[in-house]
Design an enzyme around this catalytic site. Structure first.
Site, mmCIF file in Angstrom:
data_model
loop_
_atom_site.group_PDB
_atom_site.id
_atom_site.type_symbol
_atom_site.label_atom_id
_atom_site.label_comp_id
_atom_site.label_asym_id
_atom_site.label_seq_id
_atom_site.Cartn_x
_atom_site.Cartn_y
_atom_site.Cartn_z
ATOM 1 N N ARG A 1 -23.139 22.001 46.163
ATOM 2 C CA ARG A 1 -22.359 23.114 45.657
ATOM 3 C C ARG A 1 -21.170 23.254 46.758
ATOM 4 O O ARG A 1 -20.297 23.367 46.522
ATOM 5 C CB ARG A 1 -22.945 24.275 45.326
ATOM 6 C CG ARG A 1 -23.501 24.347 43.893
ATOM 7 C CD ARG A 1 -24.996 25.203 43.818
ATOM 8 N NE ARG A 1 -25.855 24.331 44.538
ATOM 9 C CZ ARG A 1 -26.641 23.494 43.687
ATOM 10 N NH1 ARG A 1 -26.406 23.163 42.390
ATOM 11 N NH2 ARG A 1 -27.478 22.643 44.214
ATOM 12 N N THR A 2 -21.762 23.964 47.958
ATOM 13 C CA THR A 2 -20.869 24.444 48.861
ATOM 14 C C THR A 2 -19.920 23.428 49.480
ATOM 15 O O THR A 2 -18.664 23.749 49.700
ATOM 16 C CB THR A 2 -21.832 24.934 50.313
ATOM 17 O OG1 THR A 2 -22.914 25.503 49.864
ATOM 18 C CG2 THR A 2 -21.140 25.613 51.132
ATOM 19 N N LYS B 1 -25.764 7.791 67.311
ATOM 20 C CA LYS B 1 -25.533 7.152 68.602
ATOM 21 C C LYS B 1 -25.739 8.150 69.666
ATOM 22 O O LYS B 1 -25.431 7.739 70.827
ATOM 23 C CB LYS B 1 -24.015 6.414 68.759
ATOM 24 C CG LYS B 1 -23.977 5.285 67.558
ATOM 25 C CD LYS B 1 -22.528 5.037 67.692
ATOM 26 C CE LYS B 1 -22.087 4.205 66.391
ATOM 27 N NZ LYS B 1 -20.587 3.981 66.184
ATOM 28 N N ARG C 1 -21.884 23.394 58.147
ATOM 29 C CA ARG C 1 -23.141 23.677 57.767
ATOM 30 C C ARG C 1 -24.358 23.087 58.618
ATOM 31 O O ARG C 1 -23.843 21.888 59.199
ATOM 32 C CB ARG C 1 -23.525 23.143 56.225
ATOM 33 C CG ARG C 1 -25.057 23.035 55.952
ATOM 34 C CD ARG C 1 -25.302 23.068 54.590
ATOM 35 N NE ARG C 1 -25.231 24.011 53.896
ATOM 36 C CZ ARG C 1 -25.410 24.210 52.350
ATOM 37 N NH1 ARG C 1 -26.284 23.218 51.791
ATOM 38 N NH2 ARG C 1 -25.202 25.348 51.811
ATOM 39 N N HIS D 1 -25.381 32.927 55.149
ATOM 40 C CA HIS D 1 -24.685 32.025 54.133
ATOM 41 C C HIS D 1 -23.411 32.946 53.562
ATOM 42 O O HIS D 1 -23.648 33.393 52.420
ATOM 43 C CB HIS D 1 -25.621 31.198 52.886
ATOM 44 C CG HIS D 1 -24.944 29.910 52.185
ATOM 45 N ND1 HIS D 1 -23.404 29.809 52.328
ATOM 46 C CD2 HIS D 1 -25.529 29.252 51.532
ATOM 47 C CE1 HIS D 1 -23.336 28.681 51.586
ATOM 48 N NE2 HIS D 1 -24.475 28.384 51.028
HETATM 49 N N1 CP Z 1 -25.981 27.300 47.111
HETATM 50 C C1 CP Z 1 -25.827 26.422 47.856
HETATM 51 O O1 CP Z 1 -25.742 26.388 49.150
HETATM 52 O O2 CP Z 1 -26.159 25.035 47.260
HETATM 53 P P1 CP Z 1 -25.846 23.699 48.334
HETATM 54 O O3 CP Z 1 -27.104 23.711 49.225
HETATM 55 O O4 CP Z 1 -25.960 22.672 47.098
HETATM 56 O O5 CP Z 1 -24.505 23.719 48.990
#
Ligand code: CP
Length: 311
Positions: free
Chosen positions: A54-55, A82, A104, A132
């Protein structure tokens, strides 16, 4: 705001600014040509050191709808194997012309470290058990659209592994800033050590709160963490905290069920509930693009709100 690393970077006024702008961008995403030139000539880079559906896609879609170019880095196919460091990876992508980095990482604090090394804005797309922020913003936006605009006095239960949840942390900050009353529902082993200092109520049982809440926010069961000393089994978790059709029936008819995804059907949410119209996870995803357009625009764009939604 130079970077978005935590909901703390925004405050109530900042949250409301993002939500207001996201409303305008949602209208853009519904046009026949869902695109504006707000970030033409800019480049948004995604640096994902942990899996995401999603993100990652949401940020990339948001950037494209603002006419930005996108760069995409995946840990699995990179020179990390590496021995390249996070520092050198971030500086390499910045050197290729990125105007913002969406990061992320499985380690809490990694996006903040990146922000200290580069000169462009960094957006935290989820860091370990920390935060988040854009998930919380899109959740607030979804609630405001479905049950707002004001969320003062709205009662939300956040159910599950709060201790390890970056989504719960960011949502408690963002939603309480907007006046939402929050009850955390979890066994004592899945509550964070400092929960007494959080601006929330706590219940160890789901059943007593069902009739009193306007929405249940189900956290993903992180199987790798739950099986072991924290809980006897997933089956036991599901029996006590899973949202079944029978439990949904005890909630108010106009109540909502939210989930950040990915959901474990049959564990935290029964398959029938995940297919119920009150389960709004897809609406959350849809709104996420508009919210991330707003965040990217505020951090990367130089023109004003009017120009952002025209063209
Ligand atoms: N909600 C969310 O962060 O989903 P993903 O891990 O798929 O990005």
């Amino acid at each position: 705001m130079r970077s978005l690393l935590s909901v703390d970077d925004l405050g109530r006024a900042g949250i409301e600014e993002v939500l207001g702008l996201a409303g305008s961008f949602l209208e853009v995403t519904r046009r026949e040509v869902p695109k504006v030139p707000a970030l033409r000539g800019r480049t948004v880079a995604s640096l994902f050191f942990e899996d995401s559906t999603r993100t990652r896609i949401s940020f990339e879609t948001a950037a494209k709808r603002l006419s930005a170019d996108t760069l995409s880095f995946s840990a699995g196919s990179s020179s990390l194997s590496k021995g390249e460091s996070l520092l050198d990876t971030a500086r390499t992508v910045e050197a290729m012309g990125a105007d913002a980095l969406v990061v992320r990482h499985r380690s809490a604090g990694a996006p903040a470290r990146v922000a200290s090394w580069v000169s462009v804005p960094v957006i935290n797309a989820g860091d370990g058990c920390h935060e988040h922020p854009t998930q919380a913003l899109l959740d607030a936006f979804t609630l405001a659209r479905l049950r707002g605009p004001s969320l003062e006095g709205f009662h939300l239960a956040i159910v599950g592994d709060v201790a390890h949840s970056r989504v719960a942390r960011s949502n408690v900050k963002a939603l309480t800033a907007l006046g939402v009353r929050i009850t955390l529902v979890a066994p004592p082993t899945l509550l964070p050590p400092g929960v007494k200092t959080w601006p929330v109520e706590v219940s160890f049982d789901l059943d007593p709160v069902l009739a009193d809440v306007d929405a249940c926010y189900l956290l993903r069961v992180q199987r790798e963490r739950l099986e072991g000393p924290l809980l006897p089994s997933l089956r036991e978790y599901s029996r006590r905290y899973g949202l079944t059709l029978e439990r949904l029936g005890r909630m108010r008819p106009d109540s909502l069920v939210m989930h950040p995804g990915p959901a474990n059907r049959g564990v935290e949410v029964a398959a029938e509930v995940a297919d119920d119209p009150r389960f709004v996870a897809v609406e959350q995803v849809r709104n996420g693009v508009a919210v991330r357009m707003a965040v990217l625009f505020l951090l990367v764009g130089a023109s004003g709100r009017k120009e952002a939604v025209s063209g």
